[in-house]
Design a protein around this motif. Structure first.
Motif, PDB file in Angstrom:
ATOM      1  N   ALA A  54     -11.123   0.000  11.063  1.00 23.80           N
ATOM      2  CA  ALA A  54     -11.278   0.769   9.828  1.00 23.80           C
ATOM      3  C   ALA A  54     -10.326   1.963   9.802  1.00 23.80           C
ATOM      4  CB  ALA A  54     -12.727   1.241   9.691  1.00 23.80           C
ATOM      5  N   HIS A  55     -10.155   2.624  10.954  1.00 21.56           N
ATOM      6  CA  HIS A  55      -9.218   3.749  11.022  1.00 21.56           C
ATOM      7  C   HIS A  55      -7.782   3.292  10.770  1.00 21.56           C
ATOM      8  CE1 HIS A  55     -12.165   6.206  13.734  1.00 21.56           C
ATOM      9  NE2 HIS A  55     -12.514   6.212  12.467  1.00 21.56           N
ATOM     10  N   ALA A  56      -7.421   2.125  11.314  1.00 22.29           N
ATOM     11  CA  ALA A  56      -6.075   1.583  11.096  1.00 22.29           C
ATOM     12  C   ALA A  56      -5.875   1.263   9.619  1.00 22.29           C
ATOM     13  CB  ALA A  56      -5.876   0.337  11.949  1.00 22.29           C
ATOM     14  N   ARG A  57      -6.876   0.656   9.010  1.00 23.62           N
ATOM     15  CA  ARG A  57      -6.783   0.266   7.602  1.00 23.62           C
ATOM     16  C   ARG A  57      -6.624   1.498   6.694  1.00 23.62           C
ATOM     17  NH1 ARG A  57     -10.906  -2.505   7.842  1.00 23.62           N
ATOM     18  NH2 ARG A  57      -9.870  -4.436   8.495  1.00 23.62           N
ATOM     19  N   ALA A  58      -7.272   2.600   7.093  1.00 23.64           N
ATOM     20  CA  ALA A  58      -7.217   3.829   6.296  1.00 23.64           C
ATOM     21  C   ALA A  58      -6.007   4.693   6.637  1.00 23.64           C
ATOM     22  CB  ALA A  58      -8.495   4.632   6.509  1.00 23.64           C
ATOM     23  N   GLY A  59      -5.182   4.265   7.595  1.00 23.83           N
ATOM     24  CA  GLY A  59      -4.018   5.046   7.981  1.00 23.83           C
ATOM     25  C   GLY A  59      -4.355   6.279   8.800  1.00 23.83           C
ATOM     26  N   LYS A  60      -5.548   6.305   9.407  1.00 24.48           N
ATOM     27  CA  LYS A  60      -5.971   7.463  10.188  1.00 24.48           C
ATOM     28  C   LYS A  60      -5.420   7.462  11.611  1.00 24.48           C
ATOM     29  CE  LYS A  60     -10.377   8.335   7.787  1.00 24.48           C
ATOM     30  NZ  LYS A  60     -11.843   8.479   7.978  1.00 24.48           N
ATOM     31  N   VAL A  61      -4.935   6.318  12.068  1.00 27.93           N
ATOM     32  CA  VAL A  61      -4.427   6.226  13.433  1.00 27.93           C
ATOM     33  C   VAL A  61      -3.086   5.507  13.437  1.00 27.93           C
ATOM     34  CG1 VAL A  61      -6.697   6.265  14.544  1.00 27.93           C
ATOM     35  CG2 VAL A  61      -5.694   4.082  13.862  1.00 27.93           C
ATOM     36  N   THR A  62      -2.338   5.746  14.486  1.00 26.96           N
ATOM     37  CA  THR A  62      -1.055   5.088  14.688  1.00 26.96           C
ATOM     38  C   THR A  62      -0.930   4.732  16.162  1.00 26.96           C
ATOM     39  OG1 THR A  62       1.332   5.302  14.301  1.00 26.96           O
ATOM     40  CG2 THR A  62       0.170   7.250  15.100  1.00 26.96           C
ATOM     41  N   PHE A  63       0.152   4.090  16.539  1.00 25.59           N
ATOM     42  CA  PHE A  63       0.336   3.762  17.949  1.00 25.59           C
ATOM     43  C   PHE A  63       1.798   3.934  18.330  1.00 25.59           C
ATOM     44  CE2 PHE A  63       1.742  -0.183  16.053  1.00 25.59           C
ATOM     45  CZ  PHE A  63       2.649  -0.719  16.962  1.00 25.59           C
ATOM     46  N   GLY A  64       2.017   4.041  19.644  1.00 30.00           N
ATOM     47  CA  GLY A  64       3.378   4.126  20.171  1.00 30.00           C
ATOM     48  C   GLY A  64       3.452   3.463  21.526  1.00 30.00           C
ATOM     49  N   ASP A  81       2.405   3.769  28.691  1.00 33.95           N
ATOM     50  CA  ASP A  81       2.843   2.507  28.096  1.00 33.95           C
ATOM     51  C   ASP A  81       2.345   2.322  26.669  1.00 33.95           C
ATOM     52  OD1 ASP A  81       4.304   1.319  30.338  1.00 33.95           O
ATOM     53  OD2 ASP A  81       2.375   1.370  31.346  1.00 33.95           O
ATOM     54  N   LEU A  82       1.130   2.766  26.370  1.00 35.77           N
ATOM     55  CA  LEU A  82       0.565   2.625  25.023  1.00 35.77           C
ATOM     56  C   LEU A  82      -0.238   3.867  24.695  1.00 35.77           C
ATOM     57  CD1 LEU A  82      -0.326   1.001  22.453  1.00 35.77           C
ATOM     58  CD2 LEU A  82      -2.209   0.114  23.841  1.00 35.77           C
ATOM     59  N   VAL A  83       0.018   4.435  23.527  1.00 34.98           N
ATOM     60  CA  VAL A  83      -0.745   5.589  23.056  1.00 34.98           C
ATOM     61  C   VAL A  83      -1.242   5.310  21.645  1.00 34.98           C
ATOM     62  CG1 VAL A  83      -0.619   8.018  22.358  1.00 34.98           C
ATOM     63  CG2 VAL A  83       0.437   7.290  24.502  1.00 34.98           C
ATOM     64  N   ILE A  84      -2.538   5.507  21.442  1.00 41.00           N
ATOM     65  CA  ILE A  84      -3.152   5.441  20.108  1.00 41.00           C
ATOM     66  C   ILE A  84      -3.525   6.869  19.729  1.00 41.00           C
ATOM     67  CG2 ILE A  84      -5.094   4.557  18.756  1.00 41.00           C
ATOM     68  CD1 ILE A  84      -5.251   2.241  20.833  1.00 41.00           C
ATOM     69  N   SER A  85      -3.116   7.302  18.565  1.00 39.50           N
ATOM     70  CA  SER A  85      -3.303   8.702  18.208  1.00 39.50           C
ATOM     71  C   SER A  85      -3.484   8.869  16.701  1.00 39.50           C
ATOM     72  CB  SER A  85      -2.086   9.517  18.655  1.00 39.50           C
ATOM     73  OG  SER A  85      -0.941   9.151  17.887  1.00 39.50           O
ATOM     74  N   ARG A  86      -3.824  10.079  16.314  1.00 40.70           N
ATOM     75  CA  ARG A  86      -3.737  10.467  14.915  1.00 40.70           C
ATOM     76  C   ARG A  86      -2.251  10.566  14.555  1.00 40.70           C
ATOM     77  NH1 ARG A  86      -7.346  10.643  11.284  1.00 40.70           N
ATOM     78  NH2 ARG A  86      -7.761  12.835  10.864  1.00 40.70           N
ATOM     79  N   PRO A  87      -1.881  10.312  13.300  1.00 42.98           N
ATOM     80  CA  PRO A  87      -0.465  10.416  12.920  1.00 42.98           C
ATOM     81  C   PRO A  87       0.084  11.814  13.167  1.00 42.98           C
ATOM     82  CG  PRO A  87      -1.725   9.269  11.233  1.00 42.98           C
ATOM     83  CD  PRO A  87      -2.730   9.853  12.183  1.00 42.98           C
ATOM     84  N   GLY A  88       1.312  11.891  13.653  1.00 42.24           N
ATOM     85  CA  GLY A  88       1.963  13.165  13.900  1.00 42.24           C
ATOM     86  C   GLY A  88       2.457  13.794  12.619  1.00 42.24           C
ATOM     87  N   PRO A  89       2.888  15.060  12.682  1.00 38.40           N
ATOM     88  CA  PRO A  89       3.325  15.769  11.477  1.00 38.40           C
ATOM     89  C   PRO A  89       4.663  15.295  10.934  1.00 38.40           C
ATOM     90  CG  PRO A  89       3.648  17.126  13.429  1.00 38.40           C
ATOM     91  CD  PRO A  89       2.894  15.911  13.881  1.00 38.40           C
ATOM     92  N   ALA A  90       5.476  14.641  11.785  1.00 37.49           N
ATOM     93  CA  ALA A  90       6.802  14.205  11.349  1.00 37.49           C
ATOM     94  C   ALA A  90       6.897  12.689  11.434  1.00 37.49           C
ATOM     95  CB  ALA A  90       7.877  14.845  12.216  1.00 37.49           C
ATOM     96  N   PRO A  91       7.675  12.075  10.564  1.00 37.77           N
ATOM     97  CA  PRO A  91       7.839  10.619  10.632  1.00 37.77           C
ATOM     98  C   PRO A  91       8.751  10.227  11.795  1.00 37.77           C
ATOM     99  CG  PRO A  91       9.241  11.524   8.918  1.00 37.77           C
ATOM    100  CD  PRO A  91       8.421  12.672   9.435  1.00 37.77           C
ATOM    101  N   LEU A  92       8.720   8.957  12.135  1.00 37.24           N
ATOM    102  CA  LEU A  92       9.660   8.437  13.131  1.00 37.24           C
ATOM    103  C   LEU A  92      11.089   8.566  12.618  1.00 37.24           C
ATOM    104  CD1 LEU A  92       7.992   5.116  14.407  1.00 37.24           C
ATOM    105  CD2 LEU A  92       8.406   7.179  15.749  1.00 37.24           C
ATOM    106  N   SER A  93      12.034   8.648  13.543  1.00 33.29           N
ATOM    107  CA  SER A  93      13.441   8.742  13.165  1.00 33.29           C
ATOM    108  C   SER A  93      14.039   7.390  12.816  1.00 33.29           C
ATOM    109  CB  SER A  93      14.239   9.387  14.307  1.00 33.29           C
ATOM    110  OG  SER A  93      14.112   8.617  15.491  1.00 33.29           O
ATOM    111  N   ARG A  94      13.240   6.344  12.881  1.00 27.29           N
ATOM    112  CA  ARG A  94      13.662   4.977  12.548  1.00 27.29           C
ATOM    113  C   ARG A  94      12.529   4.309  11.796  1.00 27.29           C
ATOM    114  NH1 ARG A  94      10.567   2.432  16.209  1.00 27.29           N
ATOM    115  NH2 ARG A  94      10.143   3.505  18.171  1.00 27.29           N
TER     116      ARG A  94
END
Length: 282
Positions: A54-64, A81-94
């Protein structure tokens, strides 16, 4: 759980080239095995945690993948190796990748039914990290087990210390893949074209896997807030000769049984339970 099947099927395909013209299923200086494991674990988490989905569907979490974290106590950094987090303040550079993108990029070998379920999953998207929720370290012990044990133990232990020193509330997860094949072709021992010379073969002693599993069970587990250790840890035993023959999953002892505390299944279950309780309100 789909993870172990996806990992063994994908790693059965030689896909790591070296400068001598060989293709390897596993190479110690490639992170292919850890990327495949992280993708498979993420796939299982999305399917078994309704809260995470549900968090993924709502855009509340991201991964790296291969995301840097900082130990606040020592100011040292470590790539997880894997991090699940709240979205950061800046977008990815790619352009950010989805799990579907990474499955194609990394050559994940999925069944038609798994591809269908992937298409139906919540659209989890790669992004920069805000507050970290889950961080996972995935390690492999494929040959020279006894020699590798101290370093394997230390690298896993330092990962949970880094996670909790960065964000005390975050869930620290460890995963180890251990090779039980009686023989193994090491890329480090075969630095030449294997079409021109016979391979050098490593022979594994019978007690190697038992010793490795026993050492992994000594790794600290966190029992509550303020304590140190992994919130979830799982070990998976495979048979990989690294000679192009299929990789198989080992379920007989000394491999963890599904109901053992350090099995892959219990690892996923503990992450799902802890995530659903700890982060339900984000």
């Amino acid at each position: 759980m789909d993870g172990p099947e996806i990992i063994t099927r994908t790693l059965s395909l030689p896909a790591v080239p070296d400068k001598h013209g060989n293709l390897w299923q596993y190479h110690s200086r490639s992170d292919r095995h850890s990327k495949v494991a992280c993708w498979a674990i993420l796939f299982d988490l999305l399917q078994h945690s309704q809260t995470f989905a549900a968090h993924a569907r709502a855009g509340k979490v991201t991964f790296g993948i291969n995301r840097q974290m900082r130990d606040f106590r020592t100011n040292r950094t470590k790539d997880l190796d894997l991090v699940i987090s709240r979205p950061g303040p800046a977008p990815l550079s790619r352009p950010p990748a989805t799990m579907h993108d990474l499955a194609l990029r990394w050559g994940l070998r999925l069944t038609p039914e798994q591809r269908t379920r992937l298409a139906e999953l919540a659209p989890l998207v790669e992004g920069t990290a805000g507050n970290v929720l889950v961080a996972l370290e995935a390690k492999a012990c494929m040959t020279a087990h006894i020699k590798a044990l101290p370093r394997l133990f230390d690298e896993l232990s330092s990962s949970y210390s880094t996670v909790h020193a960065d964000t005390q509330q975050a869930l620290a997860v460890g995963f180890a893949m251990i090779n039980a094949a009686p023989t193994f072709l090491s890329a480090d021992m075969n630095k030449y074209d294997l079409r021109e010379r016979n391979a050098t073969v490593n022979i594994h002693p019978e007690h190697a896997v038992t010793r490795t599993i026993a050492k992994m069970r000594e790794i600290d587990r966190r029992t509550g807030p303020g304590t140190d250790g992994f919130d979830a840890f799982g070990a998976m035993v495979v048979s990989m000769r690294n000679d192009g023959t299929p990789v198989t999953l080992i379920t007989d002892p000394p491999a963890p049984r599904p109901d053992d505390v350090d099995s892959y299944q219990r690892m996923i279950g503990r992450v799902v339970q802890s995530y659903d309780v700890t982060f339900a309100g984000i």
